[in-house]
Design an enzyme around this catalytic site. Sequence first.
Site, PDB file in Angstrom:
ATOM      1  CE  LYS A   1      26.108 -77.826   1.266  1.00 43.49           C
ATOM      2  NZ  LYS A   1      24.911 -77.287   0.677  1.00 43.49           N
ATOM      3  CD1 TRP A   2      32.680 -84.688   1.997  1.00 50.29           C
ATOM      4  CD2 TRP A   2      34.675 -83.630   1.488  1.00 50.29           C
ATOM      5  NE1 TRP A   2      33.405 -85.673   1.434  1.00 50.29           N
ATOM      6  CE2 TRP A   2      35.047 -85.058   1.262  1.00 50.29           C
ATOM      7  CE3 TRP A   2      35.766 -82.743   1.160  1.00 50.29           C
ATOM      8  CZ2 TRP A   2      36.014 -85.590   1.059  1.00 50.29           C
ATOM      9  CZ3 TRP A   2      37.229 -83.588   0.997  1.00 50.29           C
ATOM     10  CH2 TRP A   2      37.225 -84.789   0.752  1.00 50.29           C
ATOM     11  CG  ASP A   3      26.544 -82.587  -0.492  1.00 48.28           C
ATOM     12  OD1 ASP A   3      25.931 -83.513   0.699  1.00 48.28           O
ATOM     13  OD2 ASP A   3      25.796 -81.724  -0.947  1.00 48.28           O
TER      14      ASP A   3
ATOM     15  CG  ASN B   1      24.231 -85.299  -2.154  1.00 48.07           C
ATOM     16  OD1 ASN B   1      23.488 -84.948  -1.056  1.00 48.07           O
ATOM     17  ND2 ASN B   1      24.501 -84.261  -2.868  1.00 48.07           N
TER      18      ASN B   1
ATOM     19  CG  ASP C   1      19.401 -81.613   1.391  1.00 46.61           C
ATOM     20  OD1 ASP C   1      20.192 -80.749   1.909  1.00 46.61           O
ATOM     21  OD2 ASP C   1      19.552 -82.192   0.579  1.00 46.61           O
TER      22      ASP C   1
ATOM     23  CD1 TRP D   1      18.111 -85.935   1.833  1.00 48.04           C
ATOM     24  CD2 TRP D   1      15.811 -85.724   1.164  1.00 48.04           C
ATOM     25  NE1 TRP D   1      17.873 -84.588   1.044  1.00 48.04           N
ATOM     26  CE2 TRP D   1      16.482 -84.544   0.632  1.00 48.04           C
ATOM     27  CE3 TRP D   1      14.177 -85.860   0.952  1.00 48.04           C
ATOM     28  CZ2 TRP D   1      15.724 -83.758  -0.127  1.00 48.04           C
ATOM     29  CZ3 TRP D   1      13.728 -85.034   0.060  1.00 48.04           C
ATOM     30  CH2 TRP D   1      14.309 -83.779  -0.255  1.00 48.04           C
TER      31      TRP D   1
ATOM     32  CB  CYS E   1      26.772 -81.205   3.291  1.00 45.72           C
ATOM     33  SG  CYS E   1      25.131 -81.496   2.626  1.00 45.72           S
TER      34      CYS E   1
ATOM     35  CG  ASP F   1      25.265 -76.015  -3.009  1.00 43.49           C
ATOM     36  OD1 ASP F   1      25.198 -77.119  -3.417  1.00 43.49           O
ATOM     37  OD2 ASP F   1      25.491 -75.800  -1.675  1.00 43.49           O
ATOM     38  CG  ASP F   2      25.830 -79.879  -7.509  1.00 43.87           C
ATOM     39  OD1 ASP F   2      26.764 -79.768  -8.270  1.00 43.87           O
ATOM     40  OD2 ASP F   2      25.022 -80.792  -7.152  1.00 43.87           O
TER      41      ASP F   2
HETATM   42  C1  GLA Z   1      22.647 -81.890  -1.333  1.00 41.13           C
HETATM   43  C2  GLA Z   1      23.033 -80.877  -0.402  1.00 41.13           C
HETATM   44  C3  GLA Z   1      22.414 -79.620  -0.713  1.00 41.13           C
HETATM   45  C4  GLA Z   1      22.978 -79.176  -1.941  1.00 41.13           C
HETATM   46  C5  GLA Z   1      22.697 -80.299  -2.898  1.00 41.13           C
HETATM   47  C6  GLA Z   1      23.510 -79.848  -4.362  1.00 41.13           C
HETATM   48  O1  GLA Z   1      21.421 -82.094  -1.612  1.00 41.13           O
HETATM   49  O2  GLA Z   1      22.515 -81.312   0.848  1.00 41.13           O
HETATM   50  O3  GLA Z   1      22.555 -78.570   0.423  1.00 41.13           O
HETATM   51  O4  GLA Z   1      24.189 -79.030  -1.847  1.00 41.13           O
HETATM   52  O5  GLA Z   1      23.173 -81.617  -2.602  1.00 41.13           O
HETATM   53  O6  GLA Z   1      23.435 -80.894  -5.336  1.00 41.13           O
END
Ligand code: GLA
Length: 780
Positions: free
Chosen positions: A470-472, A474, A539, A193, A517, A360-361
Amino acid sequence: MIKIINNYFILSGEDFSYVISVDKFNHLATSYIGHRLLDGEEVTALSYRESFPPGSSVVYDESVDPDYSYDQRPLEVATLGKGDYREPSIILRKNNEELFDFKYVDYQLKEKLSMEVKLPTPHDVNDVLILRLRDERNKVSLYLQYGVTETAIVRNVKLVNESEDDLTVIKLLSLNLDIPNQNYTLYAPYGSWASEFNIAAKPLTPGIYVHEAKTGSSSAKHNPFTLLLKNGLSSTSGPSFGFNFIYSGSHYTAYELSTFDNIRIQIGLNPSDFHPVIKPNEQIETPFAVLTYSNNGQNGVSQNLHQFTTDHILRHEHAKAMRPIVVNNWEATYFKFNEKKLHQIIDNASDLGIELFVLDDGWFGRRNDDTGGLGDWTLNPKKLPKGLGALSDYAGKKGLKFGLWFEPEMISYDSKLYENHPEWMLHVEGVKPSSGRHQYILDLSLTEVQDYLIKSLSDVLASAPINYVKWDFNRVFSDVGSIKTPTNRLLYDYYLGLYRVLDEITKAFPAILYENCASGGGRFDLGMLSYFDQTWTSDNSDAGARLIIQSGAALAYPLVTISNHVSAVPSHQMLRSTPLHTRFNVAAFGVLGYELDLDDFNPLEKKWSKAHIEYYKKHRELLQFGKFYQLANPSTADHYLWCVVSENQDEALVGYYQVINSLIKGQDRIKTVGLIDDALYEVEVLRQDHEIKMFGGLVKMVLPPGIEADGKIVTALNKRQSVESLMKIGSNEKYLVSGKALNDGALLLNPQWRGTGINQTTRILGDFGSTLIYIRRHDA
Ligand code: GLA
């Protein structure tokens, strides 16, 4: 192009040929891969030739041919038990036996690749060869499918169980390729990461090297591509191979240098999570592996992979469409935002000329930090009382389009979705699932979960003008268990489910620009790029770290898929401060964006950023779609040198990036590749002035006595004036030189600051300083 001459299948791209032959036992041999064969060139002279097998080798069938052994033969399919002691590419088990011997039956030519399950399939591939093999005794057929494009070949396999017994797959790789060694070095990405795409160099020595991901994702640990180079990174000549895999889950690539100096390369699904049982009359298909060859070194092979991706992987309508400059609120606010703050970001972005705002989130469900909310894709009205539509309209009025973040594959305990469907979470009955970033993964092998995602995401996307998603993703996988799907194929079925969801959403909302993402580059692969137009590369948005990350990513992926943001200093990930110009100069190679509180910019930073954005817009086509070269090897040079050249060779843009400053280095030279030798070019070095505070106590030398370097006056001056304007220095560097001089690296830039005097032509760079150079044909 595919030609069939006697028992030879000749597959040719623009610059290479790949030849497969059928031998006397109807096995398939890799006869040749290298430069494109000339008409009439004898492939037999270039390929493996039978000799007496070494003393202890096993002879396949002495009564027919006492010289024929599997021991060194270059094979398209490698199985166990008949004398090949290198890695097998296929291991199957039926009735407790593992001896399989596939023999060629017939071929078919087609004008389109076929795939019966929802695995991503390259489009516009018009030359397709399918070779059918069969193991008669076991009643199992194997179809090898080859697609030939201008710059690459793809291959996959389909296995059909035509027997009356279950067939267990232990290993079923998509590609097996045996080539002669030429002292190649393997280049393979590794990382984690926020530190993706480091490149390990491994000169091949006898034995096996495995490059794989077992995370259930293509991963930040080991992206699926690898390069095999004769002349190393940044080379522009020498035989070179590039490989990749069109899939987003666990992958497996093995390189084996045999004792007879042959290299076996294998690519496919990682057997650690893929070992399904195939019932009678059922079949299984594997994802496509990609291979390319070039005689133009690393740059040649990388450009082949780029062209393949742009022409055959990226969505048609978006592949060649210019990407907008975004501003994303994540590093500006994290979860702490309200409508007012978002409006302020939009207002500032609009002043700078930014084109799209990404929320974003944190906009949905019970999502106030990263412990809850995932799975509930409905707006949180407390945060945005006027709704998404109103926010999108606000952005629209300020000239910006609107984008939204999702992380659809996940579920939080603290969510309505979990309250209603705890069984949808991947888990093994009786075992408490382990978390990653406090969250869990949905079981996308279940149709009902896929349907839920398609519906809930579509509802949001239809509810407001949304131009970007933006499709994350994590976390990586653990607790791989399902209420329905057997574990031995669960992740394979998960990805079939994911690709179905992506297919339906991208078809229902085709005009949206989709950014992939996975905490940055955790799933930057050709499977995802089949649906996503670009990828948030890492990130880590620190420009110094990004030099490594973007250089690594661009070895395999085109600039138009590599999304980069200018962010605040000190960097939130590295706590390092890099000059604003360098943050822009690095982010500009690819898809540019901003991710910081623009309100924190001082007037000088605003002025500079406005100019950066204008410059980017002017050269956007070159920076997103130009032919990309990496011309300095960062493991041996003290700088990075990136260069993009237009298709017609009329224009180029070079980025020179210093890492650590040194006073004993020579003068900076600029090198290009691919300009016309006997044409004249105008060269313009972008003037980028510097902050006064960069000179610390030295500024006192030019200020009246009594003014402190860190006092109020200098602090105020620093916000409005550059050191160049304060000292009345700085020059606009312009040259008129031949393409030959540029291609040979003969152009010297103005000398850098060397710690003593300063004059009109001193170039100031310092640590992480950088320079952009625009080159245009004089008479064009
Ligand atoms: C991940 C993404 C970031 C952001 C966060 C939001 O880490 O890579 O760019 O969108 O999630 O929680």
